[in-house]
Design a protein around this motif. Sequence first.
Motif, PDB file in Angstrom:
ATOM      1  N   LEU A  64       0.849  -1.194   0.000  1.00 48.15           N
ATOM      2  CA  LEU A  64       0.000   0.000   0.000  1.00 48.15           C
ATOM      3  C   LEU A  64       0.877   1.234   0.000  1.00 48.15           C
ATOM      4  O   LEU A  64       2.004   1.208   0.501  1.00 48.15           O
ATOM      5  N   ARG A  65       0.363   2.293  -0.526  1.00 45.35           N
ATOM      6  CA  ARG A  65       1.032   3.595  -0.505  1.00 45.35           C
ATOM      7  C   ARG A  65       0.125   4.586   0.209  1.00 45.35           C
ATOM      8  O   ARG A  65      -1.048   4.323   0.405  1.00 45.35           O
ATOM      9  N   SER A  66       0.705   5.710   0.556  1.00 45.10           N
ATOM     10  CA  SER A  66      -0.118   6.752   1.169  1.00 45.10           C
ATOM     11  C   SER A  66       0.303   8.112   0.643  1.00 45.10           C
ATOM     12  O   SER A  66       1.453   8.324   0.275  1.00 45.10           O
ATOM     13  N   THR A  67      -0.662   8.997   0.616  1.00 44.33           N
ATOM     14  CA  THR A  67      -0.427  10.377   0.210  1.00 44.33           C
ATOM     15  C   THR A  67      -1.080  11.280   1.234  1.00 44.33           C
ATOM     16  O   THR A  67      -2.228  11.051   1.617  1.00 44.33           O
ATOM     17  N   VAL A  68      -0.333  12.281   1.685  1.00 44.44           N
ATOM     18  CA  VAL A  68      -0.881  13.261   2.631  1.00 44.44           C
ATOM     19  C   VAL A  68      -1.084  14.571   1.880  1.00 44.44           C
ATOM     20  O   VAL A  68      -0.187  15.059   1.195  1.00 44.44           O
ATOM     21  N   VAL A  69      -2.284  15.117   2.003  1.00 46.85           N
ATOM     22  CA  VAL A  69      -2.605  16.417   1.400  1.00 46.85           C
ATOM     23  C   VAL A  69      -2.725  17.415   2.544  1.00 46.85           C
ATOM     24  O   VAL A  69      -3.447  17.183   3.513  1.00 46.85           O
ATOM     25  N   HIS A  70      -1.966  18.503   2.424  1.00 47.81           N
ATOM     26  CA  HIS A  70      -1.954  19.540   3.466  1.00 47.81           C
ATOM     27  C   HIS A  70      -2.961  20.633   3.116  1.00 47.81           C
ATOM     28  O   HIS A  70      -2.984  21.128   1.989  1.00 47.81           O
ATOM     29  N   TYR A  71      -3.793  20.983   4.082  1.00 46.33           N
ATOM     30  CA  TYR A  71      -4.805  22.020   3.894  1.00 46.33           C
ATOM     31  C   TYR A  71      -4.521  23.175   4.841  1.00 46.33           C
ATOM     32  O   TYR A  71      -4.232  22.954   6.020  1.00 46.33           O
ATOM     33  N   SER A  72      -4.636  24.398   4.356  1.00 46.67           N
ATOM     34  CA  SER A  72      -4.401  25.564   5.212  1.00 46.67           C
ATOM     35  C   SER A  72      -5.610  25.877   6.092  1.00 46.67           C
ATOM     36  O   SER A  72      -5.472  26.494   7.139  1.00 46.67           O
ATOM     37  N   ASP A  73      -6.784  25.418   5.675  1.00 49.11           N
ATOM     38  CA  ASP A  73      -7.997  25.749   6.428  1.00 49.11           C
ATOM     39  C   ASP A  73      -8.614  24.548   7.146  1.00 49.11           C
ATOM     40  O   ASP A  73      -9.770  24.590   7.557  1.00 49.11           O
ATOM     41  N   GLY A  74      -7.851  23.469   7.314  1.00 46.37           N
ATOM     42  CA  GLY A  74      -8.377  22.279   7.991  1.00 46.37           C
ATOM     43  C   GLY A  74      -7.266  21.275   8.226  1.00 46.37           C
ATOM     44  O   GLY A  74      -6.106  21.527   7.895  1.00 46.37           O
ATOM     45  N   PRO A  75      -7.617  20.135   8.802  1.00 43.10           N
ATOM     46  CA  PRO A  75      -6.598  19.127   9.089  1.00 43.10           C
ATOM     47  C   PRO A  75      -6.050  18.495   7.811  1.00 43.10           C
ATOM     48  O   PRO A  75      -6.753  18.397   6.796  1.00 43.10           O
ATOM     49  N   ASP A  76      -4.784  18.095   7.862  1.00 42.14           N
ATOM     50  CA  ASP A  76      -4.197  17.358   6.748  1.00 42.14           C
ATOM     51  C   ASP A  76      -4.934  16.036   6.602  1.00 42.14           C
ATOM     52  O   ASP A  76      -5.405  15.459   7.578  1.00 42.14           O
ATOM     53  N   ARG A  77      -5.050  15.547   5.354  1.00 38.25           N
ATOM     54  CA  ARG A  77      -5.748  14.287   5.085  1.00 38.25           C
ATOM     55  C   ARG A  77      -4.773  13.295   4.461  1.00 38.25           C
ATOM     56  O   ARG A  77      -3.948  13.655   3.626  1.00 38.25           O
ATOM     57  N   CYS A  78      -4.884  12.041   4.875  1.00 41.61           N
ATOM     58  CA  CYS A  78      -4.048  10.972   4.360  1.00 41.61           C
ATOM     59  C   CYS A  78      -4.929   9.939   3.667  1.00 41.61           C
ATOM     60  O   CYS A  78      -5.969   9.560   4.197  1.00 41.61           O
ATOM     61  N   THR A  79      -4.507   9.494   2.483  1.00 42.47           N
ATOM     62  CA  THR A  79      -5.224   8.459   1.752  1.00 42.47           C
ATOM     63  C   THR A  79      -4.288   7.271   1.569  1.00 42.47           C
ATOM     64  O   THR A  79      -3.141   7.435   1.161  1.00 42.47           O
ATOM     65  N   VAL A  80      -4.775   6.070   1.883  1.00 44.05           N
ATOM     66  CA  VAL A  80      -4.019   4.829   1.739  1.00 44.05           C
ATOM     67  C   VAL A  80      -4.633   4.052   0.582  1.00 44.05           C
ATOM     68  O   VAL A  80      -5.861   3.889   0.514  1.00 44.05           O
ATOM     69  N   TYR A  81      -3.791   3.546  -0.324  1.00 39.55           N
ATOM     70  CA  TYR A  81      -4.283   2.911  -1.544  1.00 39.55           C
ATOM     71  C   TYR A  81      -3.216   1.988  -2.130  1.00 39.55           C
ATOM     72  O   TYR A  81      -2.032   2.139  -1.826  1.00 39.55           O
ATOM     73  N   PRO A  82      -3.598   1.046  -2.998  1.00 41.15           N
ATOM     74  CA  PRO A  82      -2.610   0.200  -3.662  1.00 41.15           C
ATOM     75  C   PRO A  82      -1.896   1.006  -4.757  1.00 41.15           C
ATOM     76  O   PRO A  82      -2.453   1.971  -5.290  1.00 41.15           O
ATOM     77  N   PRO A  83      -0.662   0.642  -5.102  1.00 44.67           N
ATOM     78  CA  PRO A  83       0.107   1.441  -6.064  1.00 44.67           C
ATOM     79  C   PRO A  83      -0.508   1.538  -7.457  1.00 44.67           C
ATOM     80  O   PRO A  83      -0.282   2.522  -8.155  1.00 44.67           O
ATOM     81  N   ASP A  84      -1.308   0.580  -7.868  1.00 43.71           N
ATOM     82  CA  ASP A  84      -1.883   0.616  -9.213  1.00 43.71           C
ATOM     83  C   ASP A  84      -3.264   1.273  -9.266  1.00 43.71           C
ATOM     84  O   ASP A  84      -3.941   1.246 -10.286  1.00 43.71           O
TER      85      ASP A  84
END
Length: 68
Positions: free
Chosen positions: A23-43
């Motif tokens: 699995l991989r993960s990506t964190v998206v940073h938001y200036s107006d709220g909490p950062d969000r992390c998404t976990v997903y398979p590489p394909d």
Amino acid sequence: MYSDPDWVTDDRQQSPEEPTVELRSTVVHYSDGPDRCTVYPPDCPETARLTTWLSADRSAFVDRDVMR
């Protein structure tokens, strides 16, 4: 001495070896709220990540090595 009936089984002894899942993960940073992390398979296509896989506030995730 007590023994289990024939219909009682211990699933831990009968379960097959667990498959390896990458699995991989990506964190998206938001200036107006909490950062969000998404976990997903590489394909996984980018368009399916937010609708099919796990997304949560970054604070909900912990390093697995810290929890062992």
